[in-house]
Motif scaffolding. Structure first.
Motif, PDB file in Angstrom:
ATOM      1  N   SER A   1       0.972  -1.218   0.028  1.00 28.55           N
ATOM      2  CA  SER A   1      -0.194   0.060   0.039  1.00 28.55           C
ATOM      3  C   SER A   1       0.859   1.284   0.088  1.00 28.55           C
ATOM      4  O   SER A   1       0.493   2.194  -0.627  1.00 28.55           O
ATOM      5  N   LEU A   2       2.200   1.006   0.352  1.00 22.64           N
ATOM      6  CA  LEU A   2       2.916   2.406   0.575  1.00 22.64           C
ATOM      7  C   LEU A   2       3.215   2.892  -0.835  1.00 22.64           C
ATOM      8  O   LEU A   2       3.567   3.914  -1.031  1.00 22.64           O
ATOM      9  N   MET A   3       3.435   1.957  -1.691  1.00 21.56           N
ATOM     10  CA  MET A   3       4.293   2.126  -2.813  1.00 21.56           C
ATOM     11  C   MET A   3       2.980   2.739  -4.158  1.00 21.56           C
ATOM     12  O   MET A   3       3.324   2.710  -5.258  1.00 21.56           O
ATOM     13  N   ARG A   4       1.768   2.874  -3.395  1.00 20.44           N
ATOM     14  CA  ARG A   4       0.762   3.267  -4.693  1.00 20.44           C
ATOM     15  C   ARG A   4       0.919   4.507  -5.049  1.00 20.44           C
ATOM     16  O   ARG A   4       1.565   5.418  -4.626  1.00 20.44           O
ATOM     17  N   GLY A   5       0.555   4.666  -6.716  1.00 17.73           N
ATOM     18  CA  GLY A   5       0.804   5.926  -7.300  1.00 17.73           C
ATOM     19  C   GLY A   5      -0.497   6.852  -6.950  1.00 17.73           C
ATOM     20  O   GLY A   5      -1.463   6.395  -6.282  1.00 17.73           O
ATOM     21  N   TYR A   6      -0.721   7.692  -7.989  1.00 24.60           N
ATOM     22  CA  TYR A   6      -2.168   8.376  -7.907  1.00 24.60           C
ATOM     23  C   TYR A   6      -2.397   8.879  -9.435  1.00 24.60           C
ATOM     24  O   TYR A   6      -1.605   8.754 -10.321  1.00 24.60           O
ATOM     25  N   LYS A   7      -3.925   9.122  -9.495  1.00 25.32           N
ATOM     26  CA  LYS A   7      -4.290   9.144 -10.851  1.00 25.32           C
ATOM     27  C   LYS A   7      -5.336  10.369 -10.912  1.00 25.32           C
ATOM     28  O   LYS A   7      -6.034  10.335 -10.017  1.00 25.32           O
ATOM     29  N   VAL A   8      -5.308  11.190 -11.861  1.00 20.11           N
ATOM     30  CA  VAL A   8      -6.301  12.178 -12.316  1.00 20.11           C
ATOM     31  C   VAL A   8      -6.972  11.954 -13.398  1.00 20.11           C
ATOM     32  O   VAL A   8      -6.367  12.010 -14.519  1.00 20.11           O
ATOM     33  N   GLU A   9      -8.590  11.675 -13.445  1.00 20.38           N
ATOM     34  CA  GLU A   9      -8.955  11.579 -14.747  1.00 20.38           C
ATOM     35  C   GLU A   9      -9.344  12.695 -15.203  1.00 20.38           C
ATOM     36  O   GLU A   9      -9.664  13.812 -14.535  1.00 20.38           O
ATOM     37  N   ASP A  10      -9.516  12.922 -16.608  1.00 12.95           N
ATOM     38  CA  ASP A  10      -9.772  14.001 -17.327  1.00 12.95           C
ATOM     39  C   ASP A  10      -8.616  15.366 -16.915  1.00 12.95           C
ATOM     40  O   ASP A  10      -9.560  16.438 -16.517  1.00 12.95           O
ATOM     41  N   ILE A  11      -7.667  14.962 -16.999  1.00  9.66           N
ATOM     42  CA  ILE A  11      -6.690  16.076 -16.608  1.00  9.66           C
ATOM     43  C   ILE A  11      -6.861  17.192 -17.786  1.00  9.66           C
ATOM     44  O   ILE A  11      -6.470  18.386 -17.708  1.00  9.66           O
ATOM     45  N   SER A  12      -6.903  16.501 -18.984  1.00  5.29           N
ATOM     46  CA  SER A  12      -7.498  17.565 -20.133  1.00  5.29           C
ATOM     47  C   SER A  12      -8.667  16.614 -20.879  1.00  5.29           C
ATOM     48  O   SER A  12      -8.760  15.498 -20.152  1.00  5.29           O
ATOM     49  N   SER A  13      -9.469  17.341 -21.690  1.00 10.44           N
ATOM     50  CA  SER A  13     -10.534  16.467 -22.179  1.00 10.44           C
ATOM     51  C   SER A  13     -10.122  15.260 -22.758  1.00 10.44           C
ATOM     52  O   SER A  13      -9.244  15.041 -23.766  1.00 10.44           O
ATOM     53  N   GLY A  14     -10.683  14.252 -22.216  1.00 12.62           N
ATOM     54  CA  GLY A  14     -10.696  12.809 -22.564  1.00 12.62           C
ATOM     55  C   GLY A  14      -9.041  12.182 -22.301  1.00 12.62           C
ATOM     56  O   GLY A  14      -8.780  11.284 -22.695  1.00 12.62           O
ATOM     57  N   ILE A  15      -8.324  12.967 -21.487  1.00 12.29           N
ATOM     58  CA  ILE A  15      -6.857  12.645 -20.923  1.00 12.29           C
ATOM     59  C   ILE A  15      -6.901  12.204 -19.571  1.00 12.29           C
ATOM     60  O   ILE A  15      -7.174  12.977 -18.810  1.00 12.29           O
ATOM     61  N   ASP A  16      -6.311  11.210 -19.210  1.00 11.19           N
ATOM     62  CA  ASP A  16      -6.190  11.023 -18.081  1.00 11.19           C
ATOM     63  C   ASP A  16      -4.585  10.725 -17.706  1.00 11.19           C
ATOM     64  O   ASP A  16      -3.724  10.213 -18.531  1.00 11.19           O
ATOM     65  N   GLU A  17      -4.121  11.296 -16.310  1.00  8.36           N
ATOM     66  CA  GLU A  17      -2.737  11.411 -16.057  1.00  8.36           C
ATOM     67  C   GLU A  17      -2.645  10.479 -14.763  1.00  8.36           C
ATOM     68  O   GLU A  17      -3.268  10.551 -13.677  1.00  8.36           O
ATOM     69  N   THR A  18      -1.702   9.601 -14.792  1.00  8.70           N
ATOM     70  CA  THR A  18      -1.202   8.874 -13.817  1.00  8.70           C
ATOM     71  C   THR A  18       0.282   8.918 -13.203  1.00  8.70           C
ATOM     72  O   THR A  18       0.815   9.106 -14.440  1.00  8.70           O
ATOM     73  N   ALA A  19       0.388   9.119 -11.892  1.00 10.95           N
ATOM     74  CA  ALA A  19       2.029   8.615 -11.334  1.00 10.95           C
ATOM     75  C   ALA A  19       1.821   7.320 -10.652  1.00 10.95           C
ATOM     76  O   ALA A  19       1.392   7.097  -9.920  1.00 10.95           O
TER      77      ALA A  19
END
Ligand code: NAD
Length: 483
Positions: free
Chosen positions: A118-136
């Motif tokens: 659980s400590l090495m989980r990343g993070y994600k934002v959906e629709d950072i731009s139209s139809g684009i998702d961004e994940t770390a």
């Protein structure tokens, strides 16, 4: 002929390719416990090659499976608890209770590593731009290594290896040649785990092996714990070779005592801090700064109780203070006491020339208290790393903080008081990485970051806790659009 310690490379024990061995000495009995090899750059190269070869398979082993190895390691450590504590006493000289504390702290670091999924989980934002998702997402980086000191031969390597490998990296430990045996025992346990080849590797040796690790192009990062002059070398060398580095250095820890402090409780804590592990802790209290009226009662109680501490062999349960690590260390510590006296301090308790019946050759230094120490004295400024406590007297709280902040070190500082306002001011203003309030040894537990400030630490991410996850992983960003 005593045992010649082997390295552990690519899942098998291997003799080092060197003709140079040093004796590992029990500092209380002076018995030779083993011979430790001064491994060559070739030995390091083989360990790095094994670690590199093992990385791809290990990295793709599910993180939950990687964590399972840590549960099993914890059980093996519990099974061998007393055995490990005894080995630490034999090679280091501390008391059996102190060694048990060290094993317990080591196991807590293995516990922490079981939380990596659980400590090495990343993070994600959906629709950072139209139809684009961004994940770390976090990824392991490859081969990491630790270069570790003599004073906690089991615990310090366990600050690093469990989290590093559970994050998916492969690992090399280069322990102190003064206390290498605990690592051989740990690697016997790691061998029982049947980890894939190359995940964990042990290379004994000194400066040459350390340099070969730091200069190796396939090593991604180095964790160092040891003295400040060496920490500086490690930091510079690793930076020159493009590596991640965290270098924890030496210390000069101050303890301030206010007139409102509970003197009895404070003295118990101060004695534990200054004389526990014979003063060979990076968190050892080294200078007590008595504020105003605290001075007389504090000095009287400190002297009375320190004078009765039982010096002896750590394996005897009644021993309260063990040996220092070597004859050379004893000579250095006794010289620092003599220099302090020459500078004008008074040795109100003098542990030089200490003898323990039955252990004539043991490297004992008795608890020592130097009174009348002034901030500009060498003894107030340099790390002693022995059972020597300096006593200073200052008029008020602000003067205590000034004296503490004049130190070039900043590992730990403690305040004994019953006043919450002073406690807050102390925490706020004192430049040290670990602050104790009515606590003499402010040792961060495994889920908190551990590291000092100023010349006690070089780097940014500390050992342990969330910092260790940062150190042993990178964040890769994925930006995706699907048509
Ligand atoms: P040390 O600096 O002599 O050795 C530490 C490690 O560095 C060993 O593995 C040693 O073989 C290696 N080494 C020594 N010289 C080297 C060089 N020139 N180049 C590369 N590697 C080298 O330290 P020590 O005497 O083993 O340990 C005591 C010191 O460690 C004290 O100063 C103590 O305060 C410090 N320490 C700090 C922490 C912390 O968390 N800050 C914890 C424990 C100990």
């Amino acid at each position: 002929m005593t045992t010649q310690l082997k390295n552990y490379i690519g899942g098998a024990w291997a003799a080092a390719e060197t003709a140079t061995y040093e004796s590992v000495i029990n500092p209380a009995t002076c018995a030779t416990l083993a011979q430790v090899p001064d491994s060559s750059a070739g030995d390091v190269d083989r360990a790095v090659a094994a670690a590199r070869a093992g990385f791809a398979e290990w990295r793709s082993t599910p993180v939950l499976s990687r964590a399972q190895y840590m549960y099993r390691l914890k059980n093996l450590l519990e099974d061998r608890f007393e055995d490990l504590a005894q080995t630490i006493v034999e090679e280091n000289g501390k008391t059996i209770d102190e060694a048990r504390g060290e094993v317990r702290r080591g196991i807590e670091s293995v516990d922490y590593a079981t939380h990596v999924p659980s400590l090495m989980r990343g993070y994600k934002v959906e629709d950072i731009s139209s139809g684009i998702d961004e994940t770390a997402e976090r990824q392991p980086l490859g081969v990491f290594a630790a270069i570790t000191p003599f004073n906690f031969p089991l615990m310090v390597p366990l600050w690093f290896l469990p989290v590093a490998i559970t994050c998916g990296n492969t690992y090399i430990i280069k322990p102190s040649p003064q206390t290498p045996i605990s690592m051989n025992t740990l690697f016997e346990l790691l061998d029982e785990l049947d980890l894939p080849e190359g995940v964990v590797n042990l290379v004994h040796g000194g400066k040459d092996a350390a340099n070969a690790i730091m200069e190796h192009p396939d090593v991604t990062g180095v964790s160092f714990v040891g003295s400040t002059p060496v920490a500086k070398i490690i930091y510079e060398t690793c930076a020159k070779h493009g590596k991640r580095v965290q270098a924890q250095g030496g210390a000069k820890n101050y303890i301030a005592v206010m007139p409102d402090a509970d003197i009895n409780a404070s003295v118990s804590n101060i004695i534990g801090s200054a004389f526990g592990c014979a003063g060979q802790r990076c968190l050892a209290g080294s200078v007590v700064v008595a504020v105003g009226d605290a001075y007389e009662p504090l000095k009287a109680e400190l002297l009375k109780r320190s004078a009765t501490l039982r010096l002896g062999y750590g394996l005897e349960e009644t021993t309260q203070v063990g040996t220092v690590i070597s004859a050379q260390a004893r000579e250095r510590i006794e010289k620092m006491i003599a220099d302090g006296v020459a500078e004008g301090a008074r040795a109100v308790l003098d542990g030089r020339d200490a003898k323990v019946e039955g252990y004539d050759a043991g490297t004992f230094v008795g608890p020592t208290i130097l009174d009348g120490v002034q901030p500009e004295m060498h003894i107030a400024q340099e790390e002693v790393f022995g059972p020597v406590l300096s006593l200073m007297h200052v008029p008020d709280f602000d003067s205590a903080i000034d004296v503490i902040n004049r130190s070039r070190y900043g590992n730990a500082a403690s305040l004994f008081t019953q006043n919450g306002g002073h406690a807050r001011e102390f925490k706020y203003r004192v430049q040290a990485g670990n602050i104790g309030i009515n606590v003499g040894v402010a040792a961060a537990t495994a889920s908190f970051p551990f590291g000092g400030q100023k010349e006690s630490f070089f780097g940014d991410l500390h050992g342990q806790g969330p910092d260790s996850i940062e150190f042993f992983t990178d964040r890769k960003v994925l930006i995706e659009r699907w048509y």
